[in-house]
Design a protein around this motif. Structure first.
Motif, PDB file in Angstrom:
ATOM      1  N   ASN A 104      36.091  31.203   0.059  1.00 36.59           N
ATOM      2  CA  ASN A 104      37.332  30.678   0.624  1.00 36.59           C
ATOM      3  C   ASN A 104      38.034  29.921  -0.493  1.00 36.59           C
ATOM      4  O   ASN A 104      37.485  28.954  -1.028  1.00 36.59           O
ATOM      5  N   LYS A 105      39.241  30.348  -0.816  1.00 37.49           N
ATOM      6  CA  LYS A 105      39.982  29.760  -1.938  1.00 37.49           C
ATOM      7  C   LYS A 105      39.081  29.642  -3.173  1.00 37.49           C
ATOM      8  O   LYS A 105      38.917  28.571  -3.744  1.00 37.49           O
ATOM      9  N   SER A 106      38.434  30.739  -3.490  1.00 33.64           N
ATOM     10  CA  SER A 106      37.545  30.885  -4.652  1.00 33.64           C
ATOM     11  C   SER A 106      36.298  29.987  -4.666  1.00 33.64           C
ATOM     12  O   SER A 106      35.588  29.896  -5.652  1.00 33.64           O
ATOM     13  N   ARG A 107      36.021  29.329  -3.541  1.00 31.94           N
ATOM     14  CA  ARG A 107      34.764  28.593  -3.425  1.00 31.94           C
ATOM     15  C   ARG A 107      33.813  29.393  -2.549  1.00 31.94           C
ATOM     16  O   ARG A 107      34.190  29.846  -1.465  1.00 31.94           O
ATOM     17  N   ARG A 108      32.593  29.599  -3.048  1.00 33.07           N
ATOM     18  CA  ARG A 108      31.630  30.378  -2.258  1.00 33.07           C
ATOM     19  C   ARG A 108      31.191  29.594  -1.028  1.00 33.07           C
ATOM     20  O   ARG A 108      30.762  28.452  -1.134  1.00 33.07           O
ATOM     21  N   ILE A 109      31.322  30.205   0.126  1.00 35.34           N
ATOM     22  CA  ILE A 109      30.954  29.487   1.351  1.00 35.34           C
ATOM     23  C   ILE A 109      29.761  30.114   2.087  1.00 35.34           C
ATOM     24  O   ILE A 109      29.219  29.519   2.993  1.00 35.34           O
ATOM     25  N   SER A 110      29.373  31.311   1.705  1.00 34.34           N
ATOM     26  CA  SER A 110      28.204  31.895   2.373  1.00 34.34           C
ATOM     27  C   SER A 110      26.938  31.604   1.580  1.00 34.34           C
ATOM     28  O   SER A 110      26.930  31.669   0.352  1.00 34.34           O
ATOM     29  N   GLU A 111      25.895  31.288   2.318  1.00 33.45           N
ATOM     30  CA  GLU A 111      24.600  31.042   1.675  1.00 33.45           C
ATOM     31  C   GLU A 111      23.939  32.400   1.441  1.00 33.45           C
ATOM     32  O   GLU A 111      23.378  32.674   0.397  1.00 33.45           O
ATOM     33  N   SER A 112      24.028  33.234   2.477  1.00 34.23           N
ATOM     34  CA  SER A 112      23.514  34.595   2.395  1.00 34.23           C
ATOM     35  C   SER A 112      24.458  35.468   3.208  1.00 34.23           C
ATOM     36  O   SER A 112      24.978  35.047   4.238  1.00 34.23           O
ATOM     37  N   CYS A 113      24.702  36.678   2.727  1.00 33.98           N
ATOM     38  CA  CYS A 113      25.638  37.557   3.418  1.00 33.98           C
ATOM     39  C   CYS A 113      25.150  38.987   3.277  1.00 33.98           C
ATOM     40  O   CYS A 113      24.633  39.381   2.226  1.00 33.98           O
ATOM     41  N   THR A 114      25.279  39.762   4.343  1.00 33.53           N
ATOM     42  CA  THR A 114      24.872  41.152   4.288  1.00 33.53           C
ATOM     43  C   THR A 114      25.873  42.007   5.061  1.00 33.53           C
ATOM     44  O   THR A 114      26.302  41.636   6.152  1.00 33.53           O
ATOM     45  N   ILE A 115      26.280  43.092   4.446  1.00 39.40           N
ATOM     46  CA  ILE A 115      27.298  43.956   5.045  1.00 39.40           C
ATOM     47  C   ILE A 115      26.765  45.378   5.072  1.00 39.40           C
ATOM     48  O   ILE A 115      26.118  45.825   4.127  1.00 39.40           O
ATOM     49  N   THR A 116      27.016  46.068   6.155  1.00 41.68           N
ATOM     50  CA  THR A 116      26.584  47.456   6.244  1.00 41.68           C
ATOM     51  C   THR A 116      27.712  48.305   6.799  1.00 41.68           C
ATOM     52  O   THR A 116      28.516  47.842   7.609  1.00 41.68           O
ATOM     53  N   HIS A 117      27.759  49.537   6.333  1.00 43.48           N
ATOM     54  CA  HIS A 117      28.829  50.420   6.770  1.00 43.48           C
ATOM     55  C   HIS A 117      28.335  51.858   6.706  1.00 43.48           C
ATOM     56  O   HIS A 117      27.736  52.265   5.721  1.00 43.48           O
ATOM     57  N   HIS A 118      28.557  52.599   7.772  1.00 46.19           N
ATOM     58  CA  HIS A 118      28.219  54.020   7.750  1.00 46.19           C
ATOM     59  C   HIS A 118      29.078  54.721   8.793  1.00 46.19           C
ATOM     60  O   HIS A 118      29.022  54.382   9.978  1.00 46.19           O
ATOM     61  N   GLY A 119      29.878  55.670   8.353  1.00 46.38           N
ATOM     62  CA  GLY A 119      30.744  56.411   9.267  1.00 46.38           C
ATOM     63  C   GLY A 119      31.663  55.485  10.040  1.00 46.38           C
ATOM     64  O   GLY A 119      32.376  54.683   9.460  1.00 46.38           O
ATOM     65  N   ASP A 120      31.604  55.554  11.359  1.00 49.29           N
ATOM     66  CA  ASP A 120      32.475  54.741  12.199  1.00 49.29           C
ATOM     67  C   ASP A 120      31.860  53.405  12.588  1.00 49.29           C
ATOM     68  O   ASP A 120      32.335  52.745  13.504  1.00 49.29           O
TER      69      ASP A 120
END
Lengths: 96, 179
Positions: free
Chosen positions: B154-170
């Motif tokens: 957020n405004k170039s300051r890291r705010i997540s401690e851990s983050c995971t994103i997944t994407h496949h098809g729809d």
């Protein structure tokens, strides 16, 4: 005779020929056309070509079929880029 | 740390042929191959196990800050319809998997923030919009490091401690914890 002849060709395969043949192998699995067009030794299978990880297994199986080599688990672990794939193929071909 | 992975089953059907010679042997342990063979729905079991391995891998990349492709090293155990374990060297990850007719979603470890988008091709902007709305912030960004590990800024300051994103098809999913 045929086998010997084939072996001879692969032994002398240039880097460029290896890349061309690898390009043909990855084509069905890529999801980024532009990165594919500009494929070079530096290209990453997942980050650049957006190959999904399950299809990476297909790439490995296709490489095994194409070059008649076996890619063991240790080699597979590193096979994330064109550069790594070429190194692995060359090593396996030299040993076969 | 947290991990997740989603599989669009109709896309998996066309994108991969799990019955291809060598496909199972390359990525699953003998025990997992047996799980698949003995399953009422082998196709679904293949992708459930795969999503468990992927979700665990996403945590390990965050820990080790290196990328590798070693699906067999992530040994899966099926506990119930939804619960499972993934074992990697000296670590055990508890997995929770949701299986529907259309998708499979595996999640490891709880997080305050989690969302799954179904049957819509979600883009990065829509995901950012959701983050901004949820956290009541104005300029969220997702940046990935050299190992592909995402984090929220957020405004170039890291705010997540851990983050995971997944994407496949729809199907897409995001999970994160705050610092």
């Amino acid at each position: 005779m045929d086998v010997l002849f084939l072996g001879d060709i692969t032994d002398n395969m240039t880097q460029e020929e290896l890349i061309t043949s690898l390009k043909k192998i990855v084509k069905p699995y890529i999801q980024d056309e532009e990165a594919f067009e500009n494929l070079s030794e530096e290209t990453d299978f997942i980050n650049d070509l957006k190959i999904n990880s399950a299809n990476l297994v297909d790439v490995i199986l296709d490489v095994e079929d194409e070059f008649d080599i076996e890619i063991d688990n240790d080699s597979m672990e590193k096979m994330l880029s064109v550069k790594a794939a070429i190194e692995i193929i060359e090593t396996k071909l030299a040993a076969s | 740390m947290i991990g997740n992975d989603i599989i669009d089953l109709s896309l998996a059907k066309t994108q991969s042929n799990w019955q291809r010679k060598g496909f199972l042997e390359k990525q699953f342990t003998l025990k997992e191959q047996k799980n698949i063979q003995e399953s009422e729905n082998p196709f679904e079991m293949v992708w459930r196990l795969w999503s468990m391995k992927e979700a665990a891998y996403k945590i390990v990349v965050q820990q080790q800050q290196r990328r590798f492709f070693a699906p067999q090293k992530f040994e899966c155990e099926i506990i119930s319809e939804t619960e499972g374990k993934v074992i990697l060297e000296n670590q055990i990850f508890d997995t929770v998997t949701t299986t529907s007719r259309k998708y499979i979603y595996t999640s490891i470890n709880k997080s305050e923030y989690q969302k799954v988008w179904k049957e819509e091709s979600i883009n990065k902007e829509a995901m950012l919009l959701w983050i901004e709305k949820t956290l009541e912030i104005s300029s969220a960004k997702i940046k990935k490091n050299a190992y592909g590990v995402p984090n929220i800024y957020n405004k170039s300051r890291r705010i997540s401690e851990s983050c995971t994103i997944t994407h496949h098809g729809d199907y897409s999913g995001i999970k994160f914890t705050l610092t």
